[in-house]
Design a protein around this motif. Sequence first.
Motif, short mmCIF file in Angstrom:
data_model
loop_
_atom_site.label_atom_id
_atom_site.label_comp_id
_atom_site.label_asym_id
_atom_site.label_seq_id
_atom_site.Cartn_x
_atom_site.Cartn_y
_atom_site.Cartn_z
N GLU A 1 -2.42 2.19 -2.84
CA GLU A 1 -3.01 1.07 -2.09
C GLU A 1 -2.94 -0.24 -2.87
O GLU A 1 -2.64 -1.30 -2.31
N SER A 2 -3.20 -0.17 -4.19
CA SER A 2 -3.21 -1.41 -4.96
C SER A 2 -1.81 -2.04 -5.00
O SER A 2 -1.69 -3.26 -5.08
N ILE A 3 -0.78 -1.22 -4.91
CA ILE A 3 0.58 -1.75 -4.95
C ILE A 3 1.03 -2.24 -3.57
O ILE A 3 1.73 -3.23 -3.44
N LEU A 4 0.61 -1.50 -2.52
CA LEU A 4 1.16 -1.78 -1.18
C LEU A 4 0.19 -2.51 -0.26
O LEU A 4 0.47 -2.68 0.92
N LYS A 5 -0.95 -2.96 -0.79
CA LYS A 5 -1.99 -3.50 0.10
C LYS A 5 -1.54 -4.72 0.91
O LYS A 5 -2.08 -4.98 1.98
N ASP A 6 -0.53 -5.44 0.43
CA ASP A 6 -0.08 -6.62 1.18
C ASP A 6 0.96 -6.29 2.23
O ASP A 6 1.40 -7.17 2.97
N ASN A 7 1.37 -5.03 2.27
CA ASN A 7 2.36 -4.65 3.28
C ASN A 7 1.65 -4.35 4.59
O ASN A 7 0.75 -3.51 4.65
N SER A 8 2.08 -5.00 5.67
CA SER A 8 1.33 -4.89 6.93
C SER A 8 1.42 -3.48 7.52
O SER A 8 0.45 -2.98 8.09
N PHE A 9 2.58 -2.85 7.39
CA PHE A 9 2.74 -1.52 7.99
C PHE A 9 1.86 -0.50 7.27
O PHE A 9 1.15 0.29 7.90
N PHE A 10 1.87 -0.59 5.93
CA PHE A 10 1.02 0.31 5.14
C PHE A 10 -0.46 0.09 5.49
O PHE A 10 -1.21 1.03 5.73
N SER A 11 -0.85 -1.18 5.53
CA SER A 11 -2.27 -1.50 5.80
C SER A 11 -2.70 -1.00 7.18
O SER A 11 -3.83 -0.56 7.35
N SER A 12 -1.78 -1.10 8.14
CA SER A 12 -2.14 -0.67 9.49
C SER A 12 -2.43 0.82 9.51
O SER A 12 -3.39 1.28 10.13
N TYR A 13 -1.57 1.61 8.83
CA TYR A 13 -1.82 3.06 8.81
C TYR A 13 -3.08 3.36 8.00
O TYR A 13 -3.91 4.17 8.42
N ALA A 14 -3.23 2.66 6.86
CA ALA A 14 -4.42 2.88 6.03
C ALA A 14 -5.69 2.62 6.85
O ALA A 14 -6.69 3.34 6.74
N GLN A 15 -5.63 1.60 7.71
CA GLN A 15 -6.77 1.26 8.56
C GLN A 15 -7.07 2.39 9.55
O GLN A 15 -8.23 2.74 9.77
N LEU A 16 -6.00 2.95 10.13
CA LEU A 16 -6.18 4.07 11.07
C LEU A 16 -6.83 5.27 10.38
O LEU A 16 -7.64 5.99 10.97
N VAL A 17 -6.45 5.48 9.11
CA VAL A 17 -7.04 6.61 8.36
C VAL A 17 -8.50 6.32 8.06
O VAL A 17 -9.38 7.17 8.25
N LYS A 18 -8.77 5.09 7.64
CA LYS A 18 -10.17 4.74 7.28
C LYS A 18 -11.09 4.79 8.49
O LYS A 18 -12.26 5.15 8.37
N SER A 19 -10.56 4.43 9.65
CA SER A 19 -11.41 4.43 10.85
C SER A 19 -11.59 5.84 11.41
O SER A 19 -12.37 6.05 12.33
N GLY A 20 -10.81 6.81 10.86
CA GLY A 20 -10.93 8.18 11.36
C GLY A 20 -10.00 8.48 12.51
O GLY A 20 -9.94 9.61 13.00
N GLU A 21 -9.27 7.49 12.96
CA GLU A 21 -8.33 7.70 14.07
C GLU A 21 -7.18 8.61 13.62
O GLU A 21 -6.68 9.43 14.38
N CYS A 22 -6.76 8.46 12.36
CA CYS A 22 -5.74 9.34 11.80
C CYS A 22 -6.36 10.10 10.63
O CYS A 22 -7.31 9.65 10.01
N ALA A 23 -5.76 11.30 10.34
CA ALA A 23 -6.32 12.13 9.28
C ALA A 23 -5.73 11.79 7.91
O ALA A 23 -6.38 12.00 6.89
N GLY A 24 -4.51 11.24 7.88
CA GLY A 24 -3.89 10.86 6.60
C GLY A 24 -3.24 12.02 5.89
O GLY A 24 -3.66 12.41 4.80
N HIS A 25 -2.20 12.59 6.50
CA HIS A 25 -1.52 13.74 5.90
C HIS A 25 -0.60 13.30 4.76
O HIS A 25 0.06 12.26 4.84
N TYR A 26 -0.52 14.17 3.74
CA TYR A 26 0.31 13.88 2.57
C TYR A 26 1.76 13.60 2.97
O TYR A 26 2.36 12.63 2.51
N SER A 27 2.33 14.47 3.85
CA SER A 27 3.75 14.33 4.18
C SER A 27 4.03 12.99 4.87
O SER A 27 5.08 12.37 4.65
N ILE A 28 3.10 12.53 5.68
CA ILE A 28 3.29 11.25 6.37
C ILE A 28 3.26 10.11 5.35
O ILE A 28 4.12 9.23 5.36
N LEU A 29 2.26 10.16 4.47
CA LEU A 29 2.18 9.10 3.46
C LEU A 29 3.39 9.12 2.55
O LEU A 29 3.91 8.06 2.18
#
Lengths: 240, 267
Positions: free
Chosen positions: A120-148
């Motif tokens: 996160e500290s490296i990619l936080k300015d990337n919009s695509f990464f942040s969008s997925y990270a947001q979905l994981v934080k909100s609980g909408e996505c589970a955040g699987h290792y293979s996807i990340l």
Amino acid sequence: MGIHTPTPTEIKTHPLFCLLQISDPLFPIGGYTQSYGLETYVQKGIVHNADSSRKYLQSYLLNNFLYNDLLAAKLAWEYTNEAELENIRCLDKLLCAVKTPKELRIASTKLGIRFLKIVESILKDNSFFSSYAQLVKSGECAGHYSILYGLVTKLFNIGKTDALSAVIYSTASSIVNNCAKLVPISQKDGQDILFEAHAIFQQLIDKVEVLNEESLGLCCIGFDLRAMQHERLYTRLYIS
Amino acid sequence: MINKFGKDSKLYIKAKVTNGVTMLEDSFFTAPYKIAKPFFDDTKGIMNIMVMAASAGIMEGDCYRINIELGDSSRVALHGQSYNKIHRMKEGYASQFNKFLLGKGAFFDYVQKPTIPFARSRFYSTSECHLKRSSAFLYSEVFACGREKRGERFEFKEYKSCNKVYYNGELIFLDNQLLLPDCQRLEGIGFFEGYTHQATLAFFCDNFNYRLLDRFYELLKNIHGIDYGLTTIKRFGTIIRMLGNSSDFLERILINLRDEIYNVITG
């Protein structure tokens, strides 16, 4: 959707070093605490020497890993390349539905969320990464290792084949290490098994390239059942 | 692919509740399907429907379609009458498509007889079940390696099954299996591991009673000659998988497990 355009990160890193770092079995996301059902096989005496360890590794890679985490990582890399966040979201839901054994499902998201926190500290300015990270934080996505893994390797400008090769190698290497500790087999036997598996690694790369979402989650009754049995093993060294 | 041999065989059942009792609202079938007059289990409030097939089994080119619609609070169990024998085929295949729609509070039990794929058979099966709030879905199946008593083990060409379960439109469970004896070592690690039969029981319900799991373990731990595992899915439900060496034996265990579930939902 195509509204989230991924942009290469403006960080001073080299794709190869990034790849080596994140696919290292010692990368601190807790991979070494998981056996993905191997511990059951060893306790039941099904995997008990170098030969049965080799058979386990080969069957696991070709029949299970290929259609599950490897295919998911490939799809995530491609969806990131096409900036298809909606497809990533659906893939996340699909993985929750196909990972039937509870411990495998929890392992997948536990490793995924730690992975996310590290990069996160490296990619936080990337919009695509942040969008997925947001979905994981909100609980909408589970955040699987293979996807990340697929998403992050793409954003680090790592080619698809290199990214998949590295995750195949680190998966096989972890299994061989677990066999060395659990069965046990000698380190030399372990490395021989790993050398011998190179032909399978190549097959996996070729096979996964032509697979699509329809093949995701093909289950093998034996692997599924042993992962479920792990939930109630009397003594456990591993979390799954 | 075009089915050049047979034609679609359809079974449609619609049920509803009237005055607290599940009734058959509508039904329709084409050969070889037939349904007998439903029989009621008054103590459990369940309408049992026996599906008969006036045929020696599943033949090349056959395509079966079962559609079930259960109105709110209705309770139906659909039983197969005979083993699903998938006969030898030339270059073709047979297929099955099931679609189950459950209203709020409805219960559906899909009880299949064991499936036996003969040598050189190909079969593709797809099922989807849609659940709503407080509806419950139970299914159980046994799959044999072939006509094992005549030494036929994993000689079929292909067997593919895909079961999907949705809750309020969201996919909550997907069981995807593809068995290809020509390119997989089905007797080995990861697949049947020396056994000849597999069985699965799955139960989905949003007010799932987790004490059921302990009941299942109690029941299973005293049974010898099988390997079993059970787990809970992310949202509402449990999956039990078993490996064994006899259809009848696994079927009897499934009946006992189903009884435990019946006790909870009707008790």
